[in-house]
Motif scaffolding. Sequence first.
Motif, PDB file in Angstrom:
ATOM      1  N   ALA A  69       0.700  -1.121  -0.180  1.00 42.05           N
ATOM      2  CA  ALA A  69       0.375  -0.446  -0.691  1.00 42.05           C
ATOM      3  C   ALA A  69       1.063   0.988  -0.037  1.00 42.05           C
ATOM      4  O   ALA A  69       1.198   2.575  -0.244  1.00 42.05           O
ATOM      5  CB  ALA A  69      -0.769   0.069   1.202  1.00 42.05           C
ATOM      6  N   LEU A  70       1.964   1.525   0.943  1.00 35.26           N
ATOM      7  CA  LEU A  70       2.707   2.811   0.929  1.00 35.26           C
ATOM      8  C   LEU A  70       3.493   2.910  -0.404  1.00 35.26           C
ATOM      9  O   LEU A  70       3.565   3.535  -1.424  1.00 35.26           O
ATOM     10  CB  LEU A  70       4.201   2.183   2.089  1.00 35.26           C
ATOM     11  CG  LEU A  70       3.386   2.489   3.416  1.00 35.26           C
ATOM     12  CD1 LEU A  70       4.198   2.039   4.398  1.00 35.26           C
ATOM     13  CD2 LEU A  70       3.183   3.480   3.528  1.00 35.26           C
ATOM     14  N   LEU A  71       4.171   1.770  -1.563  1.00 34.51           N
ATOM     15  CA  LEU A  71       4.704   1.773  -2.399  1.00 34.51           C
ATOM     16  C   LEU A  71       3.738   2.249  -3.120  1.00 34.51           C
ATOM     17  O   LEU A  71       3.910   3.034  -4.439  1.00 34.51           O
ATOM     18  CB  LEU A  71       4.977   0.145  -2.541  1.00 34.51           C
ATOM     19  CG  LEU A  71       5.828   0.353  -4.174  1.00 34.51           C
ATOM     20  CD1 LEU A  71       6.919   0.941  -4.164  1.00 34.51           C
ATOM     21  CD2 LEU A  71       5.904  -1.405  -4.398  1.00 34.51           C
ATOM     22  N   PHE A  72       2.154   1.790  -3.911  1.00 35.17           N
ATOM     23  CA  PHE A  72       0.965   2.094  -4.292  1.00 35.17           C
ATOM     24  C   PHE A  72       1.387   3.951  -4.062  1.00 35.17           C
ATOM     25  O   PHE A  72       1.550   4.068  -5.142  1.00 35.17           O
ATOM     26  CB  PHE A  72       0.047   1.360  -4.210  1.00 35.17           C
ATOM     27  CG  PHE A  72      -0.972   1.746  -4.958  1.00 35.17           C
ATOM     28  CD1 PHE A  72      -1.201   1.584  -6.655  1.00 35.17           C
ATOM     29  CD2 PHE A  72      -2.053   3.184  -4.311  1.00 35.17           C
ATOM     30  CE1 PHE A  72      -2.566   2.540  -7.172  1.00 35.17           C
ATOM     31  CE2 PHE A  72      -2.697   3.449  -4.744  1.00 35.17           C
ATOM     32  CZ  PHE A  72      -3.389   3.190  -6.572  1.00 35.17           C
ATOM     33  N   ASN A  73       1.054   3.624  -2.998  1.00 33.74           N
ATOM     34  CA  ASN A  73       0.901   5.138  -2.612  1.00 33.74           C
ATOM     35  C   ASN A  73       1.376   6.387  -2.492  1.00 33.74           C
ATOM     36  O   ASN A  73       1.755   7.500  -3.220  1.00 33.74           O
ATOM     37  CB  ASN A  73       0.474   5.913  -0.450  1.00 33.74           C
ATOM     38  CG  ASN A  73      -1.209   4.822  -0.960  1.00 33.74           C
ATOM     39  OD1 ASN A  73      -1.736   4.445  -1.263  1.00 33.74           O
ATOM     40  ND2 ASN A  73      -1.318   5.256   0.518  1.00 33.74           N
ATOM     41  N   SER A  74       2.971   6.116  -2.662  1.00 31.47           N
ATOM     42  CA  SER A  74       3.744   6.751  -3.054  1.00 31.47           C
ATOM     43  C   SER A  74       3.982   7.241  -4.971  1.00 31.47           C
ATOM     44  O   SER A  74       4.692   8.797  -5.029  1.00 31.47           O
ATOM     45  CB  SER A  74       5.451   5.577  -3.212  1.00 31.47           C
ATOM     46  OG  SER A  74       6.736   6.443  -3.017  1.00 31.47           O
TER      47      SER A  74
END
Length: 144
Positions: free
Chosen positions: A26-31
């Motif tokens: 999720a953090l990778l996607f949000n970045s």
Amino acid sequence: MGCTPVVRGFLNITNEACIELVNQAALLFNSGVRSLVSHDSDSLRSHMPDASFVYVNSYKIIWDMLHHPKKYGIRETGRACCEVSPGGVLCQKEGPICSDRTKYVFFDGLHPTDVVNARLARKAYGSNSPKEVYPTNVKKLAML
């Protein structure tokens, strides 16, 4: 987010722990999403030259509520407010629902309660933190 009841339930996690592998995804996607709305990004601008965008970091806002529940008057961070169908996401038809939704982060296996959605909306509209909204908030965007 790896802290949702459906993710935790799918992986048979019974305690309050979050699934870090899902959190990292999720953090990778949000970045990536955040970089798309950057002033420096030509990707969206070439397709929609007159558009303006705001990235709202709902992950960070919900994470804070999950890890500081007393600050927000929340008692339940790991279970859904309603009874979720086995292996499902949504509430079971005609199943029981908690008596006070304001004390829960998640209404069903995936979706936040109204109290969480209201916090997200307030942050999107008025936060001045680039860690929460980027490159600006909705209030300032509306004044453009």
